[in-house]
Every structure is written in structure tokens, then in C-alpha cells.
Design an enzyme around this catalytic site. Sequence first.
Site, PDB file in Angstrom:
ATOM      1  N   ASP A   6       0.854  -1.133   0.199  1.00  0.00           N
ATOM      2  CA  ASP A   6      -0.036   0.119   0.054  1.00  0.00           C
ATOM      3  C   ASP A   6       0.886   1.179   0.043  1.00  0.00           C
ATOM      4  OD1 ASP A   6      -2.454   1.393   0.038  1.00  0.00           O
ATOM      5  OD2 ASP A   6      -2.730   1.225   2.143  1.00  0.00           O
ATOM      6  N   ASN A  26       1.399   3.371  -2.762  1.00  0.00           N
ATOM      7  CA  ASN A  26       1.753   4.057  -3.991  1.00  0.00           C
ATOM      8  C   ASN A  26       1.392   5.522  -4.472  1.00  0.00           C
ATOM      9  OD1 ASN A  26       3.063   1.705  -4.308  1.00  0.00           O
ATOM     10  ND2 ASN A  26       1.394   0.777  -6.064  1.00  0.00           N
ATOM     11  N   ARG A  47       0.077   7.677  -2.254  1.00  0.00           N
ATOM     12  CA  ARG A  47       0.758   9.029  -1.546  1.00  0.00           C
ATOM     13  C   ARG A  47       2.142   8.984  -2.066  1.00  0.00           C
ATOM     14  NH1 ARG A  47      -1.379   5.963   3.584  1.00  0.00           N
ATOM     15  NH2 ARG A  47      -2.194   4.463   2.032  1.00  0.00           N
ATOM     16  N   ASN A 106     -10.638  -2.515  -5.710  1.00  0.00           N
ATOM     17  CA  ASN A 106     -10.009  -1.637  -6.569  1.00  0.00           C
ATOM     18  C   ASN A 106     -10.659  -1.101  -7.833  1.00  0.00           C
ATOM     19  OD1 ASN A 106      -6.828  -2.913  -5.090  1.00  0.00           O
ATOM     20  ND2 ASN A 106      -8.057  -0.916  -4.648  1.00  0.00           N
ATOM     21  N   SER A 130      -8.323  -4.997   4.679  1.00  0.00           N
ATOM     22  CA  SER A 130      -8.553  -4.770   3.107  1.00  0.00           C
ATOM     23  C   SER A 130      -8.807  -5.849   2.622  1.00  0.00           C
ATOM     24  CB  SER A 130      -7.792  -3.790   2.370  1.00  0.00           C
ATOM     25  OG  SER A 130      -7.421  -2.588   3.310  1.00  0.00           O
TER      26      SER A 130
HETATM   27  C1  IPE Z   1      -5.106  -2.893  -0.420  1.00  0.00           C
HETATM   28  O1  IPE Z   1      -4.941  -1.444  -0.464  1.00  0.00           O
HETATM   29  C2  IPE Z   1      -5.300  -3.549  -1.651  1.00  0.00           C
HETATM   30  C3  IPE Z   1      -3.863  -3.596  -2.221  1.00  0.00           C
HETATM   31  C4  IPE Z   1      -2.784  -3.087  -1.823  1.00  0.00           C
HETATM   32  C5  IPE Z   1      -3.930  -4.095  -3.605  1.00  0.00           C
HETATM   33  P1  IPE Z   1      -6.313  -0.292  -0.815  1.00  0.00           P
HETATM   34  O2  IPE Z   1      -5.392   0.971  -0.762  1.00  0.00           O
HETATM   35  O3  IPE Z   1      -6.914  -0.599  -1.785  1.00  0.00           O
HETATM   36  O4  IPE Z   1      -7.030  -0.440   0.758  1.00  0.00           O
HETATM   37  P2  IPE Z   1      -7.873   0.736   1.580  1.00  0.00           P
HETATM   38  O5  IPE Z   1      -8.649   1.163   0.572  1.00  0.00           O
HETATM   39  O6  IPE Z   1      -7.063   1.551   1.836  1.00  0.00           O
HETATM   40  O7  IPE Z   1      -8.573  -0.125   2.308  1.00  0.00           O
HETATM   41  C1  IPE Z   2      -1.516   0.483  -3.331  1.00  0.00           C
HETATM   42  O1  IPE Z   2      -1.123   1.568  -3.309  1.00  0.00           O
HETATM   43  C2  IPE Z   2      -1.711  -0.199  -4.836  1.00  0.00           C
HETATM   44  C3  IPE Z   2      -3.001  -0.596  -4.896  1.00  0.00           C
HETATM   45  C4  IPE Z   2      -3.952  -0.609  -4.246  1.00  0.00           C
HETATM   46  C5  IPE Z   2      -3.372  -1.065  -6.441  1.00  0.00           C
HETATM   47  P1  IPE Z   2      -2.446   2.933  -3.506  1.00  0.00           P
HETATM   48  O2  IPE Z   2      -2.867   3.159  -4.698  1.00  0.00           O
HETATM   49  O3  IPE Z   2      -3.366   2.315  -2.625  1.00  0.00           O
HETATM   50  O4  IPE Z   2      -1.768   3.848  -2.621  1.00  0.00           O
HETATM   51  P2  IPE Z   2      -2.502   5.039  -1.493  1.00  0.00           P
HETATM   52  O5  IPE Z   2      -3.079   4.212  -0.329  1.00  0.00           O
HETATM   53  O6  IPE Z   2      -3.656   5.645  -2.160  1.00  0.00           O
HETATM   54  O7  IPE Z   2      -1.237   5.949  -1.105  1.00  0.00           O
HETATM   55 MG    MG Z   3      -4.034   2.523  -0.548  1.00  0.00          MG
END
Ligand code: IPE
Ligand code: IPE
Ligand code: MG
Length: 240
Positions: free
Chosen positions: A17, A19, A21, A65, A193
Site C-alpha cells: 500500500d 503508491n 501517497r 479496487n 482490506s
Molecule cells: C489494499 O489497499 C489493496 C492492495 C494493496 C492491492 P487499498 O489501498 O485498496 O486499501 P484501502 O482502500 O485503504 O482499505
Molecule cells: C497500493 O497503493 C496499490 C493498489 C492498491 C493497487 P495505493 O494506490 O492504494 O496507494 P495509496 O493508499 O492511495 O497511497
Molecule cells: Mg491504498
Amino acid sequence: MGSEKTKQLNHLAIIMDGNGRWAQARNLPRSEGHRAGADNVLEIVKSCRKFNIKYLTLYAFSTENWKRPAAEVNALMLLLGEFIDKKLKFMQQENIRFNAIGRLSGLPESAGKKLLYAMEQTRNNSGNVLTLALNYGGRPEIADAARKIAMAVKNGTLDVESIDEAAFGRFLYDPELPDPDLVIRTSGELRLSNFLLWQMAYSELYVTDVLWPDFKEKELQSALQAFAGRDRRFGGVNKA
Ligand code: IPE
Ligand code: IPE
Ligand code: MG
């Protein structure tokens, strides 16, 4: 502490998680964060080999997602295809089996095809196992297993009385995948999640504020050290 002293860990699972940010902090589009995140995967695969961790499972795309903007979803699916195109050779050279769990038939055709090809090409590799959780949700996995079990009972190939935890486990997406010993979540959120709900019953949890693209071998080592200090009781009482 050297890696040789860390408690043996057979299966590590990571909720990758942060990416978004990471990109936001650099005034970049979210897709650039995903690219940096994808680039980090191989680094951690290599570290796992070094630390003798046979199974690595990475949460790459959840069933939730799809709620993201179409452009972001498309970018993620393109990155998946690119990752396979670029890294398949490495997987073959290093004897790594490439594996995936999730509702794989729900992935876009191009990414899905590449994924199945890579899995087929590496299926006899006997070294490390890299599993990507794609279009994956823990509840969908349990619901899918329940449906398959109901079908088996209906077909007469499964006896209702024989359904116990072990039998249920054989209907999960990958029955060969052991339960994770350690689950790491990057970027600080204190939630699962929808990841590996069945398999995580007794996993150790480790959350770090480090964002996934910044999670390098040094950070992994810190997590392994924390794991080595854990007292896994599985509901029992450890001898003094
Ligand atoms: C969990 O991250 C899913 C993956 C890392 C693929 P999310 O960013 O989707 O989770 P939430 O929405 O913060 O719970
Ligand atoms: C995780 O990073 C990757 C996926 C869920 C595909 P995010 O895209 O959820 O990054 P944040 O949580 O918005 O920082
Ligand atoms: Mg995330």
C-alpha cells in the site's frame, strides 16, 4: 542481527500500500506511484530469496479496487502485463514459480492471458513461489469456495460430513499455498482490506509507515527481526 539468526519464515504476504501517497508527495500522477511500486517488486523478490523465504504473496489488486477511476485501473493492468513481459525471463533463470490467486477470469483479456502464460511457463519451477493476488478478495474467495463445495456435494463427489477446515481449504484459489507466517502492510493503515481472511487466522502482523515504493531490503529486515521476536502461541501456552 544477521539474516541467519532470524526465525525461519516460510510464507510472507505483503499488502503493498502507499503508491498513491508516494506519487502525491512528489506531485506526480498516481500511476507513477504504481510504476515505482511495480519496480520495487523484484527487489523484494530478490531479498526473499536471500533470506530463504520460499513463498511470497503480494496483494496487487483487490476486488474493491475496481472502484478507482478507469484511467488508474487501466494503468495498473498495463503495469501488470509489462511486469510479466519484463520479468518472466528472470523468473525462469531463477527457478521461480509465478502464481496468482483471485477471480482471474475477471481481469482484462490481455493481462489475464499474459498471467496464465507466465503461470504455465513456470509451473515446474521448484524454487521460490511468487503469488500475486489479483482481483482478489478474502470474502469472495470464501464465497467461491462455498459455491464449489455446494457443487461437489450436489454432484455426489463430496460428502457433507467430510467438510472440515482441511477439506474447506482444498477449495480455496490455491490449496497448495501455506498460511502466511507474517503479513506486512506498508503505509500505516491498520486494516486487512479483504486480504487472505481465511489464511491469516494465526499470521503475525507487521505494519510500517514506509510507503511501498520505499520498502527496501532494510525495511524487510526490520520486519523479519520483529517477527523473530514474536511468541507464536496458536492459542496454547508456551513452555518457559
Ligand atoms: C489494499 O489497499 C489493496 C492492495 C494493496 C492491492 P487499498 O489501498 O485498496 O486499501 P484501502 O482502500 O485503504 O482499505
Ligand atoms: C497500493 O497503493 C496499490 C493498489 C492498491 C493497487 P495505493 O494506490 O492504494 O496507494 P495509496 O493508499 O492511495 O497511497
Ligand atoms: Mg491504498
